[in-house]
Design a protein around this motif. Structure first.
Motif, mmCIF file in Angstrom:
data_model
loop_
_atom_site.group_PDB
_atom_site.id
_atom_site.type_symbol
_atom_site.label_atom_id
_atom_site.label_comp_id
_atom_site.label_asym_id
_atom_site.label_seq_id
_atom_site.Cartn_x
_atom_site.Cartn_y
_atom_site.Cartn_z
ATOM 1 N N MET A 1 0.937 -1.292 0.198
ATOM 2 C CA MET A 1 -0.150 0.008 0.018
ATOM 3 C C MET A 1 0.790 1.206 -0.013
ATOM 4 O O MET A 1 1.893 1.461 0.797
ATOM 5 N N LYS A 2 0.640 2.188 -0.841
ATOM 6 C CA LYS A 2 1.444 3.433 -1.073
ATOM 7 C C LYS A 2 1.229 4.122 0.152
ATOM 8 O O LYS A 2 -0.230 4.600 0.675
ATOM 9 N N ASP A 3 2.160 5.046 0.973
ATOM 10 C CA ASP A 3 1.905 6.089 1.632
ATOM 11 C C ASP A 3 1.440 7.229 1.230
ATOM 12 O O ASP A 3 2.030 8.058 0.292
ATOM 13 N N PRO A 4 0.253 7.720 1.747
ATOM 14 C CA PRO A 4 -0.441 9.041 0.946
ATOM 15 C C PRO A 4 0.266 10.192 1.379
ATOM 16 O O PRO A 4 0.139 11.130 0.717
ATOM 17 N N GLU A 5 1.299 9.988 2.210
ATOM 18 C CA GLU A 5 2.095 11.406 2.583
ATOM 19 C C GLU A 5 3.397 11.299 1.786
ATOM 20 O O GLU A 5 4.048 12.373 1.774
ATOM 21 N N ARG A 6 3.648 10.309 1.089
ATOM 22 C CA ARG A 6 4.749 10.134 0.268
ATOM 23 C C ARG A 6 5.075 10.931 -0.879
ATOM 24 O O ARG A 6 4.031 11.220 -1.582
ATOM 25 N N ASP A 7 5.902 11.820 -1.061
ATOM 26 C CA ASP A 7 6.036 12.511 -2.402
ATOM 27 C C ASP A 7 5.244 13.849 -2.089
ATOM 28 O O ASP A 7 5.108 14.220 -3.243
ATOM 29 N N LYS A 8 4.856 14.224 -1.097
ATOM 30 C CA LYS A 8 4.111 15.386 -1.140
ATOM 31 C C LYS A 8 5.006 16.488 -0.489
ATOM 32 O O LYS A 8 5.977 16.317 0.107
ATOM 33 N N ILE A 9 4.795 17.739 -1.106
ATOM 34 C CA ILE A 9 5.563 18.869 -0.972
ATOM 35 C C ILE A 9 4.967 19.664 0.647
ATOM 36 O O ILE A 9 3.762 19.669 0.803
ATOM 37 N N PRO A 10 5.850 19.798 1.615
ATOM 38 C CA PRO A 10 5.528 20.412 2.834
ATOM 39 C C PRO A 10 4.791 21.691 2.558
ATOM 40 O O PRO A 10 5.043 22.375 1.738
ATOM 41 N N ARG A 11 3.706 21.765 3.423
ATOM 42 C CA ARG A 11 2.819 23.230 3.377
ATOM 43 C C ARG A 11 3.641 24.193 3.648
ATOM 44 O O ARG A 11 3.302 25.330 2.832
ATOM 45 N N GLU A 12 4.838 24.338 4.397
ATOM 46 C CA GLU A 12 5.575 25.675 4.233
ATOM 47 C C GLU A 12 6.063 25.993 2.800
ATOM 48 O O GLU A 12 6.153 27.197 2.701
ATOM 49 N N ILE A 13 6.526 25.015 2.233
ATOM 50 C CA ILE A 13 6.930 25.277 0.950
ATOM 51 C C ILE A 13 6.014 26.065 -0.164
ATOM 52 O O ILE A 13 6.501 26.815 -0.801
ATOM 53 N N VAL A 14 4.883 25.082 0.035
ATOM 54 C CA VAL A 14 3.643 25.587 -0.895
ATOM 55 C C VAL A 14 3.366 26.938 -0.380
ATOM 56 O O VAL A 14 3.081 27.709 -1.428
ATOM 57 N N ALA A 15 3.279 27.217 0.773
ATOM 58 C CA ALA A 15 3.104 28.481 1.133
ATOM 59 C C ALA A 15 4.157 29.648 0.879
ATOM 60 O O ALA A 15 3.695 30.702 0.367
ATOM 61 N N GLN A 16 5.196 29.380 0.985
ATOM 62 C CA GLN A 16 6.309 30.086 0.638
ATOM 63 C C GLN A 16 6.011 30.510 -0.887
ATOM 64 O O GLN A 16 6.321 31.586 -1.550
ATOM 65 N N ALA A 17 6.055 29.455 -1.698
ATOM 66 C CA ALA A 17 5.827 29.819 -3.305
ATOM 67 C C ALA A 17 4.698 30.688 -3.629
ATOM 68 O O ALA A 17 4.616 31.397 -4.463
#
Length: 99
Positions: A1-17
């Motif tokens: 089963m694939k980890d749903p959190e894997r390969d996600k961008i941290p929220r802080e990075i998205v917020a900064q972008a």
């Protein structure tokens, strides 16, 4: 089963972008190009774009992109208006039920 959190961008990075993007969008294209050129030690944004994507933006493509980007938030305003009306309708029905 694939980890749903894997390969996600941290929220802080998205917020900064998003924060950077909101500041950059207010600048005129020539100002963006000058900033880019300064950060890239005199390399041209247009030349780097051409190299990266192996294509030049012709006049028609620039015109189309300009049109799309100028009024890109129309759908957001429309969605907010529809949500606002939906909430009013819902609250009106709830109020009638409670009263």
């Amino acid at each position: 089963m694939k980890d749903p959190e894997r390969d996600k961008i941290p929220r802080e990075i998205v917020a900064q972008a998003l924060d950077y993007a909101s500041g950059v969008e207010k600048l005129k294209p020539d100002k963006n190009a000058r900033i880019y050129d300064g950060l890239r030690n005199g390399q041209s944004l247009a030349a780097d774009f051409e190299f990266r994507f192996k294509a030049k933006l012709d006049d028609a493509t620039e015109r189309i992109l300009g049109y799309l980007l100028t009024d890109r938030d129309w759908w957001f305003r429309e969605s907010c208006e529809r949500l606002n009306q939906t909430l009013r309708d819902w609250m009106s029905k709830c109020w009638r039920i409670l009263v």
